[in-house]
Each structure stands twice: as C-alpha cells, then as structure tokens.
Scaffold this active site. Structure first.
Site, PDB file in Angstrom:
ATOM      1  N   GLU A  23       0.825  -1.201   0.000  1.00 51.89           N
ATOM      2  CA  GLU A  23       0.000   0.000   0.000  1.00 51.89           C
ATOM      3  C   GLU A  23       0.860   1.252   0.000  1.00 51.89           C
ATOM      4  OE1 GLU A  23      -3.458   0.197   2.632  1.00 51.89           O
ATOM      5  OE2 GLU A  23      -3.187  -1.951   2.957  1.00 51.89           O
ATOM      6  N   PHE A  24       1.980   1.223   0.705  1.00 52.74           N
ATOM      7  CA  PHE A  24       2.886   2.369   0.684  1.00 52.74           C
ATOM      8  C   PHE A  24       3.333   2.653  -0.743  1.00 52.74           C
ATOM      9  CE2 PHE A  24       4.089   1.752   5.290  1.00 52.74           C
ATOM     10  CZ  PHE A  24       3.601   2.971   5.697  1.00 52.74           C
TER      11      PHE A  24
END
Length: 111
Positions: A23-24
């Site tokens: 997700e980062f």
C-alpha cells in the site's frame, strides 16, 4: 534482520494505523513500473551506544538520505525521489519530524 523486521511490522501486527508495504508503494507512486523502494535504516549504532548517544530526529532524518545507510547499492544523489515514507519508532514528537523533513526539502543535494 532488524531492518526487515521494522519494515514488515505492519504485516505482522493488527492495528488501525498499520499499512501494508504494498500500500505504501501504490499510494506514494501510482506507477508500478517505477516502484523502486530504497530501504534505509538509521542510525546504525550498537546496543551499548544506543542508550548513551543522544540523537535528534533531525540527525536521524538526514542520515536516512546518506548513501552509506542505504540498504541497496546505488547513489540516490544521482536520481530523484518521487515520494518518501519515513517510519520512525520510539518517542518521536511530530513537530520535530515536520521540522526535520522541512529542512531536508530545502537541501540542494536531495531532489
């Protein structure tokens, strides 16, 4: 081992603020072909020195952009950062983090 443990902590522990490493990457840089995460671990000090050295948030932040602290063999000064995700552990005040990042943004050597 400590570096991998720190980076993957969000995968191993539940919590509202935990974010998956994937997700980062997706949220910071939405183009999959240019995802090249550079892991940095700073400061690298022995356990004995960790309790005696007084290291500021600004020093830790600056150390993250030093090529000697990068966990990959490249010189990030020759390229550009599209996005940066700084993960601090311990007793860190957000005001100090904001001031440290503001000082990094005005440096000529970091683009």
């Amino acid at each position: 081992a400590q570096i991998i443990s720190s980076i993957t902590a969000s995968l191993r522990f539940d919590g509202a603020l935990n974010v998956d490493l994937n997700e980062f990457q997706t949220n910071l840089v939405p183009y999959p072909r240019i995802h090249f995460p550079l892991a940095t671990y700073a400061p690298l000090v022995s356990a004995e020195r960790a309790y005696h050295d007084d290291i500021s948030v600004d020093q830790i932040t600056r150390a993250c952009f030093e090529p000697n602290n990068q966990m990959v063999k490249c010189d990030p000064r020759r390229g550009k950062y599209m996005a940066v995700c700084m993960l601090y552990r311990g007793d860190v005040v957000p005001k100090d983090v904001n001031a440290a990042i503001a000082s990094i943004k005005v440096q000529k050597g970091i683009q």
